[in-house]
Each structure stands twice: as structure tokens, then as C-alpha cells.
Scaffold this motif. Structure first.
Motif, PDB file in Angstrom:
ATOM      1  N   UNK A  51       0.800  -1.215   0.000  1.00  0.00           N
ATOM      2  CA  UNK A  51       0.000   0.000   0.000  1.00  0.00           C
ATOM      3  C   UNK A  51       0.841   1.277   0.000  1.00  0.00           C
ATOM      4  N   UNK A  52       2.122   1.147   0.331  1.00  0.00           N
ATOM      5  CA  UNK A  52       2.975   2.330   0.384  1.00  0.00           C
ATOM      6  C   UNK A  52       4.434   1.895   0.297  1.00  0.00           C
ATOM      7  N   UNK A  53       5.293   2.886   0.077  1.00  0.00           N
ATOM      8  CA  UNK A  53       6.733   2.660   0.048  1.00  0.00           C
ATOM      9  C   UNK A  53       7.372   3.773   0.878  1.00  0.00           C
ATOM     10  N   UNK A  54       8.224   3.383   1.802  1.00  0.00           N
ATOM     11  CA  UNK A  54       8.983   4.358   2.572  1.00  0.00           C
ATOM     12  C   UNK A  54      10.410   4.391   2.039  1.00  0.00           C
ATOM     13  N   UNK A  55      11.180   5.361   2.486  1.00  0.00           N
ATOM     14  CA  UNK A  55      12.604   5.407   2.161  1.00  0.00           C
ATOM     15  C   UNK A  55      13.352   5.654   3.461  1.00  0.00           C
ATOM     16  N   UNK A  56      14.450   4.944   3.644  1.00  0.00           N
ATOM     17  CA  UNK A  56      15.312   5.137   4.809  1.00  0.00           C
ATOM     18  C   UNK A  56      16.643   5.671   4.299  1.00  0.00           C
ATOM     19  N   UNK A  57      17.004   6.846   4.808  1.00  0.00           N
ATOM     20  CA  UNK A  57      18.224   7.528   4.385  1.00  0.00           C
ATOM     21  C   UNK A  57      19.372   7.087   5.294  1.00  0.00           C
ATOM     22  N   UNK A  58      20.458   6.660   4.656  1.00  0.00           N
ATOM     23  CA  UNK A  58      21.621   6.161   5.391  1.00  0.00           C
ATOM     24  C   UNK A  58      22.758   7.169   5.350  1.00  0.00           C
ATOM     25  N   UNK A  59      23.529   7.312   6.380  1.00  0.00           N
ATOM     26  CA  UNK A  59      23.545   6.519   7.616  1.00  0.00           C
ATOM     27  C   UNK A  59      22.592   7.035   8.686  1.00  0.00           C
ATOM     28  N   UNK A  66       7.656   7.725   0.931  1.00  0.00           N
ATOM     29  CA  UNK A  66       8.053   7.965  -0.455  1.00  0.00           C
ATOM     30  C   UNK A  66       6.851   7.947  -1.400  1.00  0.00           C
ATOM     31  N   UNK A  67       5.981   6.956  -1.249  1.00  0.00           N
ATOM     32  CA  UNK A  67       4.850   6.831  -2.178  1.00  0.00           C
ATOM     33  C   UNK A  67       3.713   6.057  -1.519  1.00  0.00           C
ATOM     34  N   UNK A  68       2.519   6.352  -1.995  1.00  0.00           N
ATOM     35  CA  UNK A  68       1.346   5.588  -1.571  1.00  0.00           C
ATOM     36  C   UNK A  68       0.512   5.275  -2.812  1.00  0.00           C
ATOM     37  N   UNK A  86       7.074  14.277  -3.642  1.00  0.00           N
ATOM     38  CA  UNK A  86       8.170  14.993  -4.300  1.00  0.00           C
ATOM     39  C   UNK A  86       9.161  15.570  -3.292  1.00  0.00           C
ATOM     40  N   UNK A  87       8.672  16.030  -2.149  1.00  0.00           N
ATOM     41  CA  UNK A  87       9.562  16.587  -1.116  1.00  0.00           C
ATOM     42  C   UNK A  87      10.519  15.512  -0.605  1.00  0.00           C
ATOM     43  N   UNK A  88      10.021  14.306  -0.401  1.00  0.00           N
ATOM     44  CA  UNK A  88      10.881  13.207   0.047  1.00  0.00           C
ATOM     45  C   UNK A  88      11.944  12.904  -1.002  1.00  0.00           C
ATOM     46  N   UNK A  90      13.194  14.923  -3.189  1.00  0.00           N
ATOM     47  CA  UNK A  90      14.174  16.019  -3.154  1.00  0.00           C
ATOM     48  C   UNK A  90      15.100  15.904  -1.950  1.00  0.00           C
ATOM     49  N   UNK A  91      14.566  15.537  -0.786  1.00  0.00           N
ATOM     50  CA  UNK A  91      15.389  15.378   0.418  1.00  0.00           C
ATOM     51  C   UNK A  91      16.425  14.271   0.237  1.00  0.00           C
ATOM     52  N   UNK A  92      16.004  13.148  -0.333  1.00  0.00           N
ATOM     53  CA  UNK A  92      16.923  12.026  -0.538  1.00  0.00           C
ATOM     54  C   UNK A  92      18.004  12.406  -1.549  1.00  0.00           C
ATOM     55  N   UNK A  93      17.616  13.031  -2.641  1.00  0.00           N
ATOM     56  CA  UNK A  93      18.598  13.440  -3.652  1.00  0.00           C
ATOM     57  C   UNK A  93      19.592  14.431  -3.053  1.00  0.00           C
ATOM     58  N   UNK A  94      19.111  15.407  -2.298  1.00  0.00           N
ATOM     59  CA  UNK A  94      20.007  16.381  -1.661  1.00  0.00           C
ATOM     60  C   UNK A  94      20.997  15.681  -0.742  1.00  0.00           C
ATOM     61  N   UNK A  95      20.506  14.756   0.061  1.00  0.00           N
ATOM     62  CA  UNK A  95      21.409  13.995   0.942  1.00  0.00           C
ATOM     63  C   UNK A  95      22.428  13.206   0.116  1.00  0.00           C
ATOM     64  N   UNK A  96      21.946  12.523  -0.906  1.00  0.00           N
ATOM     65  CA  UNK A  96      22.834  11.678  -1.714  1.00  0.00           C
ATOM     66  C   UNK A  96      23.928  12.517  -2.371  1.00  0.00           C
ATOM     67  N   UNK A  97      23.581  13.687  -2.866  1.00  0.00           N
ATOM     68  CA  UNK A  97      24.566  14.544  -3.528  1.00  0.00           C
ATOM     69  C   UNK A  97      25.618  15.056  -2.555  1.00  0.00           C
ATOM     70  N   UNK A  98      25.374  14.945  -1.251  1.00  0.00           N
ATOM     71  CA  UNK A  98      26.361  15.364  -0.252  1.00  0.00           C
ATOM     72  C   UNK A  98      27.338  14.246   0.111  1.00  0.00           C
TER      73      UNK A  98
END
Length: 184
Positions: A51-59, A66-68, A86-88, A90-98
Motif C-alpha cells: 500500500x505504500x513505500x517508505x525510504x530510509x536515508x543512510x547513515x 516515499x509513495x502511496x 516529491x519533497x521526500x 528532493x530530500x533524498x537526492x540532496x542527501x545523496x549529492x552530499x
């Protein structure tokens, strides 16, 4: 020291265990004291229905929605049957680019949104070469195997529909992480 790099592509049908295998690799690497970065996307089920997908940002371990399942009338960020946050993204991409350096880099899950639409985690794909990692585990659907073989000529493809491949993953991952280019 120049670090050896191993790129492992986990592929299989939906529900084949790509994310679960990523989680096991993360736990193993954390137990050994390795630096793990990236993200993984566990599914949320009610009964047998996803029914949904979450994302866990590491570390960091931050978990976000993420989606429903899309409902009639939704159309802003709907792709297939999913309404993406979309905000999630963007947050993950911003973290990944760091991220500049880690022992284990996880990217779970790339699919049509990234490969065909050039949306979602697409910027993540462009940044991989700028990260100093020892092991990259990237998950994707089977139909994108040729795409990833073209992008990463030295990728080791593990098809989770093949039990021999799962054993090969465990052996390769442990061997490379322990004896490869990682030093503590």
C-alpha cells in the motif's frame, strides 16, 4: 590508497527480496564497523497488499514516506499506481549529492521513473562516479539489466530469481568487504 570498487546489481521481479537483501548487507556492514551511505525503500503492506513505500536515508536512519497507492483524481506526482512524495525525493537526492566517501553505498530501487522518465532518483545516477566507495549495491528491475550493464561495464548482476546467484552475492559481498579495498 586506491580503493578497489565492486558494483553489485540486484535484480528480480517485484517481491523477490532486493530490499531485504540490501537490509541484510547494511546490517552486516554496520556490525563490522563499515561506513554505509545511500538509501533503501522498504514496502509497507496491509495483509498481502503493498500500500505504500517508505525510504530510509543512510547513515542517518531517517524514514520518510516515499509513495502511496494513487487515488482517483490524483495526478501531480503519480507514476503507474503510485503517488510519489516529491519533497521526500528532493530530500533524498540532496542527501545523496552530499555523499563523498563511504565503504558501502546502497541505492534501492531504480525503475522506470528514473530510467525512462529521467525523474525520481535520476540525479543519483549522475552522482555515483563522484563518490569514493568500495562496494555499491544498486537494485533495479530485471528489464533494466542491459541499461546497467552499459552504464557499469564491471557490474556483477545478481538475479534474485536464481538461488545460485543469491549465494554468489553473499560470498562476493563478504569477500570483497573483508578482503577488498576497505581498511578500518
Amino acid at each position: 590508497m586506491i580503493r578497489l570498487k565492486q558494483i553489485i546489481g540486484l535484480t528480480g521481479v517485484s517481491g523477490s527480496g532486493k530490499t531485504q537483501l540490501c537490509q541484510k548487507a547494511i546490517c552486516y556492514a554496520n556490525e563490522k564497523g563499515f561506513n554505509v551511505s545511500g538509501f533503501f525503500c522498504p514496502a509497507i503492506f496491509i495483509g498481502d497488499t503493498k500500500v505504500a513505500i517508505n525510504v530510509i536515508i543512510l547513515p542517518l536512519g531517517n524514514e520518510k514516506s516515499l509513495a502511496m497507492l494513487a487515488k482517483p483524481g490524483m495526478n501531480n506526482n503519480v507514476y503507474g499506481k503510485w503517488d510519489f512524495n516529491q519533497k521526500t525525493i528532493e530530500d533524498v537526492v540532496t542527501h545523496f549529492l552530499s555523499i563523498s566517501k563511504c565503504d558501502l553505498l546502497i541505492i534501492d530501487d531504480l525503475g522506470p521513473l528514473e530510467i525512462e522518465e529521467k525523474k525520481g532518483w535520476h540525479k543519483v545516477l549522475q552522482h555515483i562516479d563522484q563518490i569514493d566507495y568500495s562496494v555499491l549495491i544498486i537494485t533495479f528491475r530485471s528489464r533494466y539489466q542491459k541499461y546497467f550493464e552499459g552504464k557499469f561495464s564491471d557490474i556483477l548482476i545478481i538475479d534474485l530469481d536464481n538461488k545460485y546467484d543469491v549465494q554468489k552475492f553473499q560470498h562476493t559481498f563478504e569477500k570483497f568487504l573483508i578482503k577488498g579495498g576497505i581498511t578500518q
